[in-house]
Design an enzyme around this catalytic site. Structure first.
Site, short mmCIF file in Angstrom:
data_model
loop_
_atom_site.label_atom_id
_atom_site.label_comp_id
_atom_site.label_asym_id
_atom_site.label_seq_id
_atom_site.Cartn_x
_atom_site.Cartn_y
_atom_site.Cartn_z
N ILE A 30 34.14 37.56 37.50
CA ILE A 30 32.93 38.02 38.12
C ILE A 30 31.80 38.44 37.49
O ILE A 30 30.59 38.04 37.95
CB ILE A 30 33.40 39.26 39.12
CG1 ILE A 30 34.87 38.98 39.93
CG2 ILE A 30 32.21 39.66 39.92
CD1 ILE A 30 35.31 40.10 40.60
N GLY A 33 29.83 41.56 30.35
CA GLY A 33 28.88 42.71 29.62
C GLY A 33 29.35 42.77 28.15
O GLY A 33 29.97 42.04 27.77
N GLU A 37 34.29 42.73 30.61
CA GLU A 37 34.13 41.98 31.84
C GLU A 37 34.69 42.49 33.09
O GLU A 37 35.59 43.23 33.11
CB GLU A 37 34.59 40.64 31.62
CG GLU A 37 36.23 40.67 31.12
CD GLU A 37 36.57 39.33 30.37
OE1 GLU A 37 36.06 38.30 30.51
OE2 GLU A 37 37.80 39.49 29.72
N VAL A 38 34.22 41.86 34.34
CA VAL A 38 34.85 42.14 35.52
C VAL A 38 35.65 40.96 36.19
O VAL A 38 34.78 39.95 36.02
CB VAL A 38 33.90 42.64 36.55
CG1 VAL A 38 34.61 42.99 37.91
CG2 VAL A 38 32.98 43.99 36.25
N LYS A 55 37.86 45.69 36.01
CA LYS A 55 36.90 46.12 35.14
C LYS A 55 37.70 46.37 33.67
O LYS A 55 38.24 47.29 33.35
CB LYS A 55 35.82 47.55 35.49
CG LYS A 55 34.95 47.55 34.67
CD LYS A 55 34.01 48.54 35.09
CE LYS A 55 33.11 48.34 36.08
NZ LYS A 55 32.26 49.62 36.52
N ASP A 149 22.83 56.90 38.50
CA ASP A 149 22.42 55.43 38.15
C ASP A 149 22.38 54.79 39.52
O ASP A 149 22.81 53.59 39.65
CB ASP A 149 23.12 54.51 37.25
CG ASP A 149 22.68 53.36 36.81
OD1 ASP A 149 21.16 53.13 36.89
OD2 ASP A 149 23.09 52.34 36.39
#
Length: 332
Positions: A30, A33, A37-38, A55, A149
């Site tokens: 999906i 990073g 990753e997701v 995640k 955030d």
């Protein structure tokens, strides 16, 4: 006590139940990073349970430790596990090589709705989503948890149209520290106190972000204030809201960045926020006032999530829409 990073070792998770990564079958990626990753996954034992979001952190890149982001997220999701408007943690996976949080899979994040002008939003749709989001924020704040955030990318919509707050990696509990780090929150959604370098903040930093998200339901593009760094971000805010002077916030002159900002921005005297909002929130004074109540320079003047749920914005005019399926159908 000053906020310090959590040690971030797997052992600190204590007796939280976890599963082997082999329990899940990966369908696809999906997002990706820096350290992980997701992934879209399903339970091998019973695919009928549907799909989940995993995640996953690659522990080899972190010398066997989980990130402080993972640690904060697990603590927050455990605390909020019964809240409808917060993404739910399903499982934790861990092995010597990887660590991950399995969560409910959602349909899209709020950006994909707000920044797609082909998706028409009625006032009832806007009320539906904002009311759900505020219910989640109110639940966090009742538990003295700061998200730190809040932005459209961190607000998800489930496949059944439920608004879910996600990404609690920057979250922190009030009461644990007297001073907090200011290195939180995405730049365009940073409130004045973070930009000033003020470390004794509280949950009201989330309310500034809430106001900016609310504005985007009418603005229909990313962020009301778009700076390239902290200095420019404060100037963008000051040009519209006026500079947050020591007269507006007694004691502000003691904040680390006040002097340098004041020298450049004290020329911004007038608060033009109402007229600025009225440019895109057309002929709706109640909606303008609703957004304005969040975007107050002095944190103590900001409307709380609980107060917002009782605001005139929700008690007058059209009711919130019954569901969001007609919007989800428009997302590619």
């Amino acid at each position: 006590m000053v906020e310090t990073p959590s040690p971030g070792t797997i052992e600190l998770l204590g007796d939280l139940p976890s599963s082997s990564p082999s329990k899940y079958e990966i369908v696809g990626r999906i997002a990706e990073g820096g350290y992980g990753e997701v992934l879209k996954v399903y339970l091998k034992a019973n695919k009928n349970f549907g799909f989940f979001a995993l995640k996953r952190t690659r522990l080899e890149a972190l010398k066997g430790k989980i990130t402080n982001i993972d640690f904060s997220e697990i603590k927050a999701l455990k605390l909020l596990e019964n809240e409808v408007n917060v993404v739910q943690m399903i499982d934790i996976i861990r092995s010597n090589a990887e660590f991950g949080i399995v969560m409910e899979l959602c349909r899209a994040d709020l950006r994909r709705i707000l920044h797609n002008k082909n998706i028409k939003l009625t006032l009832s749709d806007t009320k539906n989503m904002l009311k759900q989001l505020l219910t989640g924020v109110a639940a966090m704040h009742r538990l003295r948890l700061m998200h730190r955030d809040l932005k459209p990318a961190n607000v998800l919509i489930s496949i059944t149209g439920i608004v879910k707050i996600a990404d609690f990696g920057s979250s922190a509990m009030l009461g644990n520290h007297s001073h907090f780090t200011v290195n939180v929150c995405t730049l365009w959604y940073k409130c004045p106190e973070l930009l000033f370098g003020h470390t004794k903040y509280d949950e009201k930093i989330d309310l500034w972000g809430m106001g900016l998200i609310a504005a985007e339901f009418w603005y229909r593009q990313p962020a009301l204030f778009k700076g390239n760094d902290n200095m420019e971000q404060m100037e963008k805010i000051s040009a519209v809201c006026g500079f947050c002077s020591n007269e507006i916030w007694p004691g502000a002159k003691e904040f680390p960045n006040y002097a340098v900002y004041s020298k450049k921005m004290s020329k911004y005297k007038a608060n033009k926020l109402k007229s600025h909002l009225s440019k895109f929130i057309k002929k709706d004074a109640v909606a303008v006032a609703f957004v304005e109540k969040f975007l107050q320079l002095y944190p103590g003047d900001r409307m709380t999530a609980e107060e917002a749920l009782e605001d005139e914005f929700f008690t007058t005019g059209p009711e919130p829409s019954f569901d969001l399926y007609h919007i989800l159908d428009r997302i590619s």
